[in-house]
Write an enzyme that holds these catalytic residues in place. Sequence first.
Site, PDB file in Angstrom:
ATOM      1  N   GLU A 163      -9.121  50.051  -6.165  1.00  0.00           N
ATOM      2  CA  GLU A 163     -10.378  50.756  -5.985  1.00  0.00           C
ATOM      3  C   GLU A 163     -10.048  51.987  -5.139  1.00  0.00           C
ATOM      4  O   GLU A 163      -9.458  51.852  -4.074  1.00  0.00           O
ATOM      5  CB  GLU A 163     -11.339  49.830  -5.225  1.00  0.00           C
ATOM      6  CG  GLU A 163     -12.743  50.320  -5.208  1.00  0.00           C
ATOM      7  CD  GLU A 163     -13.672  49.363  -4.441  1.00  0.00           C
ATOM      8  OE1 GLU A 163     -13.325  48.182  -4.253  1.00  0.00           O
ATOM      9  OE2 GLU A 163     -14.741  49.831  -4.035  1.00  0.00           O
TER      10      GLU A 163
ATOM     11  N   ARG B 295      -2.440  36.296  -1.767  1.00  0.00           N
ATOM     12  CA  ARG B 295      -2.433  37.625  -1.133  1.00  0.00           C
ATOM     13  C   ARG B 295      -1.257  37.705  -0.196  1.00  0.00           C
ATOM     14  O   ARG B 295      -0.853  36.697   0.373  1.00  0.00           O
ATOM     15  CB  ARG B 295      -3.659  37.759  -0.216  1.00  0.00           C
ATOM     16  CG  ARG B 295      -4.905  38.240  -0.817  1.00  0.00           C
ATOM     17  CD  ARG B 295      -5.940  38.440   0.292  1.00  0.00           C
ATOM     18  NE  ARG B 295      -6.025  39.847   0.646  1.00  0.00           N
ATOM     19  CZ  ARG B 295      -6.631  40.739  -0.114  1.00  0.00           C
ATOM     20  NH1 ARG B 295      -7.175  40.388  -1.259  1.00  0.00           N
ATOM     21  NH2 ARG B 295      -6.701  41.995   0.258  1.00  0.00           N
TER      22      ARG B 295
ATOM     23  N   LYS C 247      -8.671  47.745   3.308  1.00  0.00           N
ATOM     24  CA  LYS C 247      -8.942  49.179   3.356  1.00  0.00           C
ATOM     25  C   LYS C 247     -10.143  49.500   4.227  1.00  0.00           C
ATOM     26  O   LYS C 247     -10.175  50.532   4.894  1.00  0.00           O
ATOM     27  CB  LYS C 247      -9.146  49.715   1.935  1.00  0.00           C
ATOM     28  CG  LYS C 247      -7.823  49.885   1.203  1.00  0.00           C
ATOM     29  CD  LYS C 247      -8.049  50.372  -0.209  1.00  0.00           C
ATOM     30  CE  LYS C 247      -8.452  49.219  -1.085  1.00  0.00           C
ATOM     31  NZ  LYS C 247      -8.732  49.602  -2.459  1.00  0.00           N
TER      32      LYS C 247
HETATM   33  P1  ATP Z   1      -8.957  45.865   0.178  1.00  0.00           P
HETATM   34  O1  ATP Z   1      -9.692  44.839   0.956  1.00  0.00           O
HETATM   35  O2  ATP Z   1      -7.811  46.439   0.916  1.00  0.00           O
HETATM   36  O3  ATP Z   1      -9.859  46.899  -0.428  1.00  0.00           O
HETATM   37  P2  ATP Z   1      -8.698  44.916  -2.449  1.00  0.00           P
HETATM   38  O4  ATP Z   1      -8.085  43.691  -3.020  1.00  0.00           O
HETATM   39  O5  ATP Z   1     -10.175  45.039  -2.587  1.00  0.00           O
HETATM   40  O6  ATP Z   1      -8.255  45.029  -0.968  1.00  0.00           O
HETATM   41  P3  ATP Z   1      -8.042  46.783  -4.460  1.00  0.00           P
HETATM   42  O7  ATP Z   1      -7.858  48.242  -4.333  1.00  0.00           O
HETATM   43  O8  ATP Z   1      -9.223  46.312  -5.198  1.00  0.00           O
HETATM   44  O9  ATP Z   1      -8.022  46.200  -2.987  1.00  0.00           O
HETATM   45  O10 ATP Z   1      -6.726  46.094  -5.015  1.00  0.00           O
HETATM   46  C1  ATP Z   1      -5.935  46.570  -6.072  1.00  0.00           C
HETATM   47  C2  ATP Z   1      -5.001  45.460  -6.478  1.00  0.00           C
HETATM   48  O11 ATP Z   1      -4.132  45.140  -5.416  1.00  0.00           O
HETATM   49  C3  ATP Z   1      -5.760  44.219  -6.851  1.00  0.00           C
HETATM   50  O12 ATP Z   1      -5.212  43.677  -8.029  1.00  0.00           O
HETATM   51  C4  ATP Z   1      -5.535  43.307  -5.670  1.00  0.00           C
HETATM   52  O13 ATP Z   1      -5.510  41.969  -6.076  1.00  0.00           O
HETATM   53  C5  ATP Z   1      -4.177  43.756  -5.154  1.00  0.00           C
HETATM   54  N1  ATP Z   1      -4.070  43.507  -3.710  1.00  0.00           N
HETATM   55  C6  ATP Z   1      -4.815  44.055  -2.738  1.00  0.00           C
HETATM   56  N2  ATP Z   1      -4.473  43.554  -1.530  1.00  0.00           N
HETATM   57  C7  ATP Z   1      -3.476  42.678  -1.754  1.00  0.00           C
HETATM   58  C8  ATP Z   1      -2.683  41.818  -0.915  1.00  0.00           C
HETATM   59  N3  ATP Z   1      -2.858  41.776   0.396  1.00  0.00           N
HETATM   60  N4  ATP Z   1      -1.731  41.068  -1.505  1.00  0.00           N
HETATM   61  C9  ATP Z   1      -1.539  41.113  -2.831  1.00  0.00           C
HETATM   62  N5  ATP Z   1      -2.243  41.873  -3.675  1.00  0.00           N
HETATM   63  C10 ATP Z   1      -3.204  42.649  -3.154  1.00  0.00           C
HETATM   64 MG    MG Z   2     -11.530  45.715  -3.865  1.00  0.00          MG
END
Ligand code: ATP
Ligand code: MG
Length: 559
Positions: free
Chosen positions: A39, A264, A274
């Site tokens: 995102e 994760r 984020k």
């Molecule tokens: P955030 O809380 O940082 O926004 P998010 O999972 O919502 O985390 P996204 O930008 O939606 O962030 O994630 C993009 C991809 O990265 C998704 O497929 C997510 O599963 C993966 N991802 C994000 N954080 C992690 C993590 N800590 N470990 C493994 N994969 C991750």
């Molecule tokens: Mg997200």
Amino acid sequence: MAEETGLEDRIPRNFITDIIDDDLKSGRHSCVATRFPPEPNGYLHIGHAKSICLNFGLARDYKGTCNLRYDDTNPEKEDMEYINSIENDVKWLGFTWTKICHSSDYFDRLYNYALELIDKGLAYVDELSQDEIREYRGTLTTPGKDSPYRNRSVSENKELFLKMKNGEFEEGKACLRAKIDMASPFICMRDPVIYRVRFAEHALTKDKWCIYPMYDFTHCISDAIEGITHSICTLEFQDNRRLYDWVLEHISIDTRPHQYEMSRLNLEYSITSKRKLNLLVREGIVDGWDDPRLTTISGLRRRGYTPASIREFCRRIGVTKQDNVVEMGALESCIRDDLNRHAPRAMAVLHPLKLIIDNFGEEGVTTDSFDVPNHPEDESKGTRKVTISREIYIDSADFREEANKQYKRLKLNAEVRLRNSYIIKAVSCEKDENGNVILVHAEAVPNSIGTNVEGHKPKGVIHWVDANNCFKAKVNLYDNLFLVPNPGAAEDFLSTVNRDSLKVIDDARLEMSLRNARLGDSFQFEREGYFCVDSKHYVENAPEFNLTVFLRETKKISV
Ligand code: ATP
Ligand code: MG
């Protein structure tokens, strides 16, 4: 670790490669198509690196495809700055995408699929307030209740959905919900909201839409449209897989991607959310998203991590379904291994204390310049000229007037070797009015450069620089940004910030060769650690250095 790129390393076998191998063998799929779907509401972090290495790595290993897809369904939070940083970070990590896509590319199709669900009696426009929806949803132990709007006719729903689309409902006054089962044991199946009203301009579709699809509705359809075979997400989406499958089962689309969940990455003493990273940046607690204390990809880069070291870290942690927390030391040892092999050595004195070699220029102590190897094990890295004169700087931590036998550095009336140079013996010292040593007098052992001299047994080796041929530089040392191993779990995570996590040394003395250090260069400052040229405050011929990692894991900054 693989040399230079590391990209030739296959992903070590894991449960997902097992699934793919089975799918290819059984003919369920003939190729592998993955995607990495950030995102664009912030910069990528080390958790994303895990997902990037896996998704792009699978495409590479199985000669398949991997799309970079912006999951851009939240118009308020998204920004071009984030989009640019994401592309830059993925490329920097060493990967390329098959194509760039956006969930918003599919807004028209998503809208039509929503209409299809309405037509099939599987979606309805709800006019409960958000609070009421929450209340009606029930809990883990009590079933939900049907909304009074649940049984509207297809034609009424179509008309109301069109009104939503045309901006005739205020935000929060209506939403579209899938009609599934308000008593489902899985809360995400209790008539999830699939469209909501948002009067916000979208980075790409501008003001074309005032209704936006929700993640669960968008993600599975985007995967299907792109022909994704293996859609990998993290464990917290396990229950949502039911909804993922439900949506695809009830719309007319041929391809059937499957969702798989892995754990994760959680890293001690760091934040991988984020939203929270954004707060640290906005509150000015850190120096931007690329602050070297952050485990964002850009922070790690500015800290001196190499792409190969981050890929190696992801390889070492592996891909499993067990949630765990990885120690910071695991990440640090990857960059230490990489830089130990690749970084040239240099001498830098972080806490300078002047030392005068009283007999400099006398017989046997006249050599004032010599060639030293840039790397102890890699001759191809060549040599450089190092000079010495009557006055040098040593680190104040390397001198004591008195110390016991365990002390392997310089003390009065004892000998140490100056790295690559003479053996010296401290003979006296001068102090200021507070009793701090400000000057050491020493004598060099004649003809002792690079050789043992009978009757002299130096206790240890210390580093130094020529006081008459060095330059003053700023060096930034870092400690963990958080005081507790799991700041993400703290009620008020800002209160767990380590306010002493940055120590700026303004007057370090560095050997002259470091003056030519360029952006992207890393060095081992002998006996201290690995340091890189800071990219944010780079000035030609006046580089500032950032600590990447100390040589030993136990060493910490002393503030
Ligand atoms: P955030 O809380 O940082 O926004 P998010 O999972 O919502 O985390 P996204 O930008 O939606 O962030 O994630 C993009 C991809 O990265 C998704 O497929 C997510 O599963 C993966 N991802 C994000 N954080 C992690 C993590 N800590 N470990 C493994 N994969 C991750
Ligand atoms: Mg997200």
